[in-house]
Design an enzyme around this catalytic site. Structure first.
Site, PDB file in Angstrom:
ATOM      1  N   HIS A  22       0.834  -1.199   0.000  1.00  0.00           N
ATOM      2  CA  HIS A  22       0.000   0.000   0.000  1.00  0.00           C
ATOM      3  C   HIS A  22       0.872   1.254   0.000  1.00  0.00           C
ATOM      4  CE1 HIS A  22      -2.296   3.164   2.273  1.00  0.00           C
ATOM      5  NE2 HIS A  22      -3.025   2.988   1.190  1.00  0.00           N
ATOM      6  N   ASP A  69      -5.005   3.901  -4.742  1.00  0.00           N
ATOM      7  CA  ASP A  69      -5.038   4.451  -3.387  1.00  0.00           C
ATOM      8  C   ASP A  69      -6.011   5.625  -3.268  1.00  0.00           C
ATOM      9  OD1 ASP A  69      -4.509   5.326  -0.824  1.00  0.00           O
ATOM     10  OD2 ASP A  69      -2.372   5.638  -1.148  1.00  0.00           O
ATOM     11  N   TYR A 118       9.871  13.244 -13.518  1.00  0.00           N
ATOM     12  CA  TYR A 118      11.137  12.498 -13.547  1.00  0.00           C
ATOM     13  C   TYR A 118      11.623  12.198 -12.133  1.00  0.00           C
ATOM     14  CZ  TYR A 118      11.546  13.743 -18.521  1.00  0.00           C
ATOM     15  OH  TYR A 118      11.332  13.888 -19.860  1.00  0.00           O
TER      16      TYR A 118
END
Length: 147
Positions: A22, A69, A118
């Site tokens: 998670h 999530d 990035y």
């Protein structure tokens, strides 16, 4: 063979998703993204390659197996287009359509500047490089929990 698993799902992707916990994140990046140099900083150090699939196909495969999530500022982010952060290209819209259909209550979609993407990708659990040719066709998914 496994029952109920899309045959395009590779053993490498299955193993990666099973090892994630998670809050771990997975980057799905386009064909121009510096995947190898990014993956060396990730938990899973090897790029998972999907050379014949675009970003929507890979996101679809992942989100059939991995919950998003709902307990964070975002469940998924997309790379923003330079100088047009609110503009979404075809890859963005196609991925958002898939995610919107699978988001649990409370999960949010967001975007981040290309340079921030990035940096965030280097903190991901893993990098999946697909054959997405549309510019800025990069996404990060945050793993949720199964209720």
């Amino acid at each position: 063979m496994l029952i109920g698993i899309d045959p395009k799902t590779t053993p490498a992707l299955l193993a990666c998703l099973a090892r994630m916990g998670h809050g771990d994140e997975i980057a799905i990046v386009d064909s121009n993204f510096p995947a190898m140099s990014t993956a060396v900083d990730c938990t899973h150090k090897h790029v998972i390659h999907y050379p014949s699939c675009d970003a929507p196909v890979v996101v679809d495969l992942i989100t059939k197996l991995m919950p998003i999530d709902p307990f964070h500022d975002y469940g998924a982010v997309r790379m923003e287009i330079d100088d047009a952060p609110d503009e979404m290209n075809g890859a963005h819209q196609a991925v958002w359509d898939i995610l919107n259909a699978r988001l649990p209550e409370g999960a949010k979609l967001s975007s981040i500047l290309r340079q921030r993407f990035y940096t965030q990708a280097r903190r991901c659990f893993a990098v999946v490089q697909c054959d997405e040719h549309r510019p800025f066709g990069c996404f990060i998914l945050r793993k949720g929990v199964i209720f």
